[in-house]
Design a protein around this motif. Structure first.
Motif, PDB file in Angstrom:
ATOM      1  N   LYS A   1       0.800  -1.007   0.030  1.00 57.13           N
ATOM      2  CA  LYS A   1       0.145   0.021  -0.002  1.00 57.13           C
ATOM      3  C   LYS A   1       0.841   1.302  -0.044  1.00 57.13           C
ATOM      4  CE  LYS A   1      -4.138  -1.719   2.382  1.00 57.13           C
ATOM      5  NZ  LYS A   1      -5.018  -1.480   3.623  1.00 57.13           N
ATOM      6  N   GLU A   2       1.926   1.156   0.725  1.00 57.84           N
ATOM      7  CA  GLU A   2       2.767   2.371   0.805  1.00 57.84           C
ATOM      8  C   GLU A   2       3.451   2.521  -0.464  1.00 57.84           C
ATOM      9  OE1 GLU A   2       5.413   1.421   4.271  1.00 57.84           O
ATOM     10  OE2 GLU A   2       3.776   2.108   5.758  1.00 57.84           O
ATOM     11  N   ALA A   3       3.791   1.326  -1.135  1.00 58.63           N
ATOM     12  CA  ALA A   3       4.594   1.582  -2.708  1.00 58.63           C
ATOM     13  C   ALA A   3       3.761   2.196  -3.460  1.00 58.63           C
ATOM     14  CB  ALA A   3       5.279   0.387  -2.816  1.00 58.63           C
ATOM     15  N   ARG A   4       2.313   1.450  -3.462  1.00 61.26           N
ATOM     16  CA  ARG A   4       1.451   2.002  -4.564  1.00 61.26           C
ATOM     17  C   ARG A   4       0.109   2.544  -3.944  1.00 61.26           C
ATOM     18  NH1 ARG A   4       2.906   0.420  -9.720  1.00 61.26           N
ATOM     19  NH2 ARG A   4       1.133   2.095 -10.290  1.00 61.26           N
ATOM     20  N   PRO A   5       0.218   3.748  -3.269  1.00 67.38           N
ATOM     21  CA  PRO A   5      -0.973   4.479  -2.579  1.00 67.38           C
ATOM     22  C   PRO A   5      -2.220   4.733  -3.444  1.00 67.38           C
ATOM     23  CG  PRO A   5       0.846   6.012  -2.839  1.00 67.38           C
ATOM     24  CD  PRO A   5       1.220   4.798  -3.277  1.00 67.38           C
ATOM     25  N   ASP A   6      -1.950   4.695  -5.037  1.00 66.59           N
ATOM     26  CA  ASP A   6      -2.990   4.785  -5.866  1.00 66.59           C
ATOM     27  C   ASP A   6      -3.803   3.786  -5.964  1.00 66.59           C
ATOM     28  OD1 ASP A   6      -0.697   3.836  -7.012  1.00 66.59           O
ATOM     29  OD2 ASP A   6      -1.277   4.263  -8.887  1.00 66.59           O
ATOM     30  N   GLY A   7      -3.674   2.551  -5.486  1.00 65.67           N
ATOM     31  CA  GLY A   7      -4.424   1.301  -5.618  1.00 65.67           C
ATOM     32  C   GLY A   7      -5.037   0.919  -4.634  1.00 65.67           C
TER      33      GLY A   7
ATOM     34  N   THR B   1       5.449 -12.565  -2.516  1.00 68.00           N
ATOM     35  CA  THR B   1       3.899 -12.468  -2.337  1.00 68.00           C
ATOM     36  C   THR B   1       3.366 -11.529  -3.243  1.00 68.00           C
ATOM     37  OG1 THR B   1       4.105 -13.092   0.059  1.00 68.00           O
ATOM     38  CG2 THR B   1       2.072 -11.791  -0.590  1.00 68.00           C
ATOM     39  N   ARG B   2       2.217 -12.003  -3.950  1.00 65.14           N
ATOM     40  CA  ARG B   2       1.585 -11.013  -4.777  1.00 65.14           C
ATOM     41  C   ARG B   2       0.342 -10.309  -4.106  1.00 65.14           C
ATOM     42  NH1 ARG B   2       0.889 -13.235 -10.843  1.00 65.14           N
ATOM     43  NH2 ARG B   2       2.677 -14.861 -10.999  1.00 65.14           N
ATOM     44  N   VAL B   3       0.567  -9.107  -4.080  1.00 63.95           N
ATOM     45  CA  VAL B   3      -0.691  -8.035  -3.623  1.00 63.95           C
ATOM     46  C   VAL B   3      -1.357  -7.540  -4.816  1.00 63.95           C
ATOM     47  CG1 VAL B   3      -1.187  -6.263  -1.868  1.00 63.95           C
ATOM     48  CG2 VAL B   3       0.625  -7.670  -1.242  1.00 63.95           C
ATOM     49  N   LEU B   4      -2.654  -8.177  -5.066  1.00 63.91           N
ATOM     50  CA  LEU B   4      -3.303  -7.272  -6.138  1.00 63.91           C
ATOM     51  C   LEU B   4      -4.215  -6.311  -6.000  1.00 63.91           C
ATOM     52  CD1 LEU B   4      -4.607 -11.123  -7.499  1.00 63.91           C
ATOM     53  CD2 LEU B   4      -2.491  -9.589  -8.233  1.00 63.91           C
TER      54      LEU B   4
ATOM     55  N   LEU C   1      -3.266  -4.627 -10.806  1.00 62.40           N
ATOM     56  CA  LEU C   1      -1.850  -4.720 -10.543  1.00 62.40           C
ATOM     57  C   LEU C   1      -1.386  -5.539  -9.551  1.00 62.40           C
ATOM     58  CD1 LEU C   1       0.439  -2.496 -11.275  1.00 62.40           C
ATOM     59  CD2 LEU C   1      -0.231  -1.224  -9.355  1.00 62.40           C
ATOM     60  N   ALA C   2      -0.341  -6.332  -9.846  1.00 59.23           N
ATOM     61  CA  ALA C   2       0.349  -7.172  -9.109  1.00 59.23           C
ATOM     62  C   ALA C   2       1.554  -6.622  -8.443  1.00 59.23           C
ATOM     63  CB  ALA C   2       0.670  -8.527  -9.366  1.00 59.23           C
ATOM     64  N   VAL C   3       1.525  -6.374  -6.997  1.00 57.78           N
ATOM     65  CA  VAL C   3       2.864  -5.738  -6.285  1.00 57.78           C
ATOM     66  C   VAL C   3       3.671  -6.997  -5.672  1.00 57.78           C
ATOM     67  CG1 VAL C   3       3.693  -4.176  -4.624  1.00 57.78           C
ATOM     68  CG2 VAL C   3       1.673  -3.668  -6.077  1.00 57.78           C
ATOM     69  N   PHE C   4       4.884  -7.059  -6.305  1.00 62.15           N
ATOM     70  CA  PHE C   4       5.668  -8.253  -5.570  1.00 62.15           C
ATOM     71  C   PHE C   4       6.407  -7.834  -4.478  1.00 62.15           C
ATOM     72  CE2 PHE C   4       4.724  -8.837  -9.933  1.00 62.15           C
ATOM     73  CZ  PHE C   4       4.300 -10.205 -10.276  1.00 62.15           C
TER      74      PHE C   4
ATOM     75  N   ALA D   1       9.838  -7.593   3.463  1.00 63.45           N
ATOM     76  CA  ALA D   1       8.679  -6.307   2.944  1.00 63.45           C
ATOM     77  C   ALA D   1       9.179  -5.637   1.939  1.00 63.45           C
ATOM     78  CB  ALA D   1       8.256  -5.723   4.076  1.00 63.45           C
ATOM     79  N   GLU D   2      10.344  -5.845   1.141  1.00 62.06           N
ATOM     80  CA  GLU D   2      11.046  -5.236   0.126  1.00 62.06           C
ATOM     81  C   GLU D   2       9.935  -5.265  -1.239  1.00 62.06           C
ATOM     82  OE1 GLU D   2      14.537  -5.208  -3.102  1.00 62.06           O
ATOM     83  OE2 GLU D   2      14.495  -6.652  -1.492  1.00 62.06           O
ATOM     84  N   ILE D   3       9.748  -4.391  -1.859  1.00 63.65           N
ATOM     85  CA  ILE D   3       8.756  -4.228  -2.999  1.00 63.65           C
ATOM     86  C   ILE D   3       9.969  -4.726  -4.307  1.00 63.65           C
ATOM     87  CG2 ILE D   3       7.441  -3.016  -4.610  1.00 63.65           C
ATOM     88  CD1 ILE D   3       6.194  -3.386  -1.684  1.00 63.65           C
ATOM     89  N   ARG D   4       9.560  -5.979  -4.964  1.00 65.46           N
ATOM     90  CA  ARG D   4      10.490  -6.346  -5.961  1.00 65.46           C
ATOM     91  C   ARG D   4       9.786  -5.875  -7.390  1.00 65.46           C
ATOM     92  NH1 ARG D   4      14.935  -9.196  -4.444  1.00 65.46           N
ATOM     93  NH2 ARG D   4      14.796 -10.472  -6.050  1.00 65.46           N
ATOM     94  N   GLY D   5       8.775  -5.101  -7.382  1.00 67.66           N
ATOM     95  CA  GLY D   5       8.331  -4.502  -8.494  1.00 67.66           C
ATOM     96  C   GLY D   5       6.681  -4.843  -8.653  1.00 67.66           C
ATOM     97  N   SER D   6       6.370  -4.268  -9.810  1.00 64.95           N
ATOM     98  CA  SER D   6       4.710  -4.579  -9.953  1.00 64.95           C
ATOM     99  C   SER D   6       4.622  -4.542 -11.346  1.00 64.95           C
ATOM    100  CB  SER D   6       4.113  -3.154  -9.361  1.00 64.95           C
ATOM    101  OG  SER D   6       4.391  -1.988 -10.187  1.00 64.95           O
ATOM    102  N   LEU D   7       3.591  -5.309 -11.824  1.00 60.86           N
ATOM    103  CA  LEU D   7       3.043  -5.666 -13.058  1.00 60.86           C
ATOM    104  C   LEU D   7       1.620  -5.961 -13.363  1.00 60.86           C
ATOM    105  CD1 LEU D   7       6.055  -8.477 -13.832  1.00 60.86           C
ATOM    106  CD2 LEU D   7       5.740  -6.019 -14.833  1.00 60.86           C
ATOM    107  N   PRO D   8       0.940  -5.491 -14.225  1.00 57.00           N
ATOM    108  CA  PRO D   8      -0.277  -6.082 -14.732  1.00 57.00           C
ATOM    109  C   PRO D   8      -0.490  -7.546 -14.529  1.00 57.00           C
ATOM    110  CG  PRO D   8       0.316  -4.545 -16.184  1.00 57.00           C
ATOM    111  CD  PRO D   8       1.812  -4.925 -15.572  1.00 57.00           C
TER     112      PRO D   8
END
Length: 481
Positions: A93-99, A114-117, A129-132, A138-145
């Protein structure tokens, strides 16, 4: 399976090989009609089948390619202890507050992220939007559709859409439905024609003929490979039709009438509104809607998962749908590899109690078969083995089509100065079929054409084309006299 059909000009040996059962048998009367239908179906639908096979082959291979292309997002260094899911969701959520978080897929292996959709305005409708997230840091590895119940990432999603509709939307879906509608007809017709041939040895039925040359060699490879591939081709056709636009609707109605509809878990909270969803998701399904945020007491995702585990959810592959207004958590097992782990529970977010449970063993038999068939078509039923089998069948279909067109080309009149191809069996084959066989066959064709509409429509187009070619031939013959 074969595009080729015999015509005048065969050698005596070929005529003996293709004579089956005697001149007075029902099959000998049906064979010319089967050959003519097989010829036109293979010739005219062949390009669509070739596109479907080639794109399907790439899709089957994309599962393993995905692991390589997106290895940074999918894989993490194994740590000592995984963090609670709530902390991983917070980091996303902190990495992608728009989602807006809609679901969480915990990593199934120790080295999986872990995928957070999330629903997000930055991804297309129907996708998430999948946030890995690294479950240990709890490091964010990236995000992809992400798309569908199998979590297809951009590469596989692109190939899936190419296979399904050529990236043309609903208009493009007609191509894949026509291909699926005719695949079983061409495959079974080719099987009957191949089995009906008279051959010198039993080996020639199963394996390519030794020492054969030219068209006979091509036919030998075409028939024997088609024999081995026919079951897979028919299954691909049947499962593909289940989510097609027109035939799929008819299949769904029949399935419902037979009590084979997939049951859905109810996540509705007493006094609230909403629906836990479930059931058949189509070819890839949707990655989760833009759910309204849950308001009120919430025991949290970790406690909800503990309740699900306590109620019998044991699988490592899970999808946790977060509560929305009027609904609770839904925790589903998503392991489609054998043995299947596809049970699900719904959990009240206020108390953490299980409010509904659905076991895959309780599905009607027809619903189970539908689910397994679709998963097998998608390449997730048996994992890598399933994907390799799909690739093998797709490659076999490509070869069958190429060999079929080669035989068609080799049958062309070699002295003709104009561009021309092989000739089909002469018209009027249906007149040789006994009425006791022809009438039931015609009735069955009408019914199938109604039930599988694009098959019926294209069959009428083939008939109209054949009549037009016949009229042109008669006109030319009359002018030449």
């Amino acid at each position: 399976m074969a595009i080729d059909a015999p015509a005048e000009g065969r050698t005596e040996t070929e005529q003996q090989d293709t004579a089956a059962g005697g001149s007075t048998s029902v099959w000998s009367a049906l064979r010319p009609l089967a050959l003519r239908i097989h010829f036109y179906a293979g010739l005219l639908v062949g390009p669509l089948l070739l596109i479907a096979a080639a794109s399907g082959l790439l899709y089957a291979l994309s599962f393993q390619a995905e692991k390589i292309v997106y290895r940074h997002e999918l894989q993490v260094p194994v740590g000592d202890r995984a963090l609670p899911l709530s902390e991983q969701v917070k980091a996303a959520k902190e990495a992608r507050p728009d989602g807006t978080v809609t679901a969480v897929w915990p990593g199934a292996e120790d080295d999986a992220s872990t995928r957070v959709l999330m629903s997000s305005p930055k991804v297309e409708e129907g996708k998430s939007l999948a946030v890995f997230v690294d479950p240990y840091t709890a490091e964010i590895r990236g995000s992809l559709p992400s798309y569908g119940s199998s979590g297809a990432l951009p590469l596989r999603t692109w190939l899936d859409e190419l296979h399904r509709d050529l990236h043309l939307g609903d208009l493009g879906r007609n191509y894949s439905e026509i291909a699926a509608s005719w695949l079983w007809v061409v495959a079974l017709g080719g099987l009957l024609l191949w089995l009906g041939r008279r051959r010198r040895t039993k080996r020639a039925l199963l394996l390519p003929e030794r020492g054969a040359k030219g068209r006979r060699k091509t036919l030998s490879w075409h028939g024997s490979v088609g024999l081995w591939a026919v079951v897979g081709l028919v299954l691909l056709s049947a499962t593909g039709l289940t989510w097609s636009r027109y035939a799929g609707e008819n299949i769904g109605k029949v399935q419902d009438q037979l009590g084979g509809a997939s049951p859905a878990i109810s996540a509705t909270i007493e006094g609230g509104s909403g629906d836990g969803g479930g059931g058949h998701e189509g070819h890839e399904g949707h990655g989760g809607g833009d759910a309204a945020a849950h308001r009120g007491a919430d025991v949290g995702i970790d406690h909800a998962l503990e309740s699900a585990r306590a109620s019998g959810i044991r699988g490592d592959k899970l999808a946790i749908t977060l509560p929305s207004e009027g609904t609770g958590y839904v925790i589903k097992e998503t392991d489609a590899t054998y043995p299947l782990h596809l049970d699900s529970v719904a959990v009240d977010p206020a108390s953490g109690t299980v409010i509904d449970r659905l076991q895959f063993s309780d599905y009607p038999l027809l619903a189970k078969l539908t689910r397994v068939g679709i998963d097998a078509h998608m390449g997730v039923f048996l994992g890598l083995a399933n994907q390799l089998a799909l690739a093998a069948v797709a490659l076999a279909l490509i070869l069958l089509i190429v060999w079929g067109y080669r035989m068609w080309w080799l049958r062309r009149p070699t002295k003709a100065r104009t561009f021309t191809g092989g000739r089909p069996i002469p018209r009027g084959a249906w007149r040789r079929v006994p009425a006791t066989v022809l009438l039931p066959l015609a009735a069955a064709t009408v019914f199938i054409g109604w039930f599988v509409p694009l098959l019926g429509i294209t069959l009428l187009v083939f008939v109209a084309l054949d009549l037009a070619l016949g009229a042109v031939a008669k006109f030319r013959a009359a002018r030449s006299q």
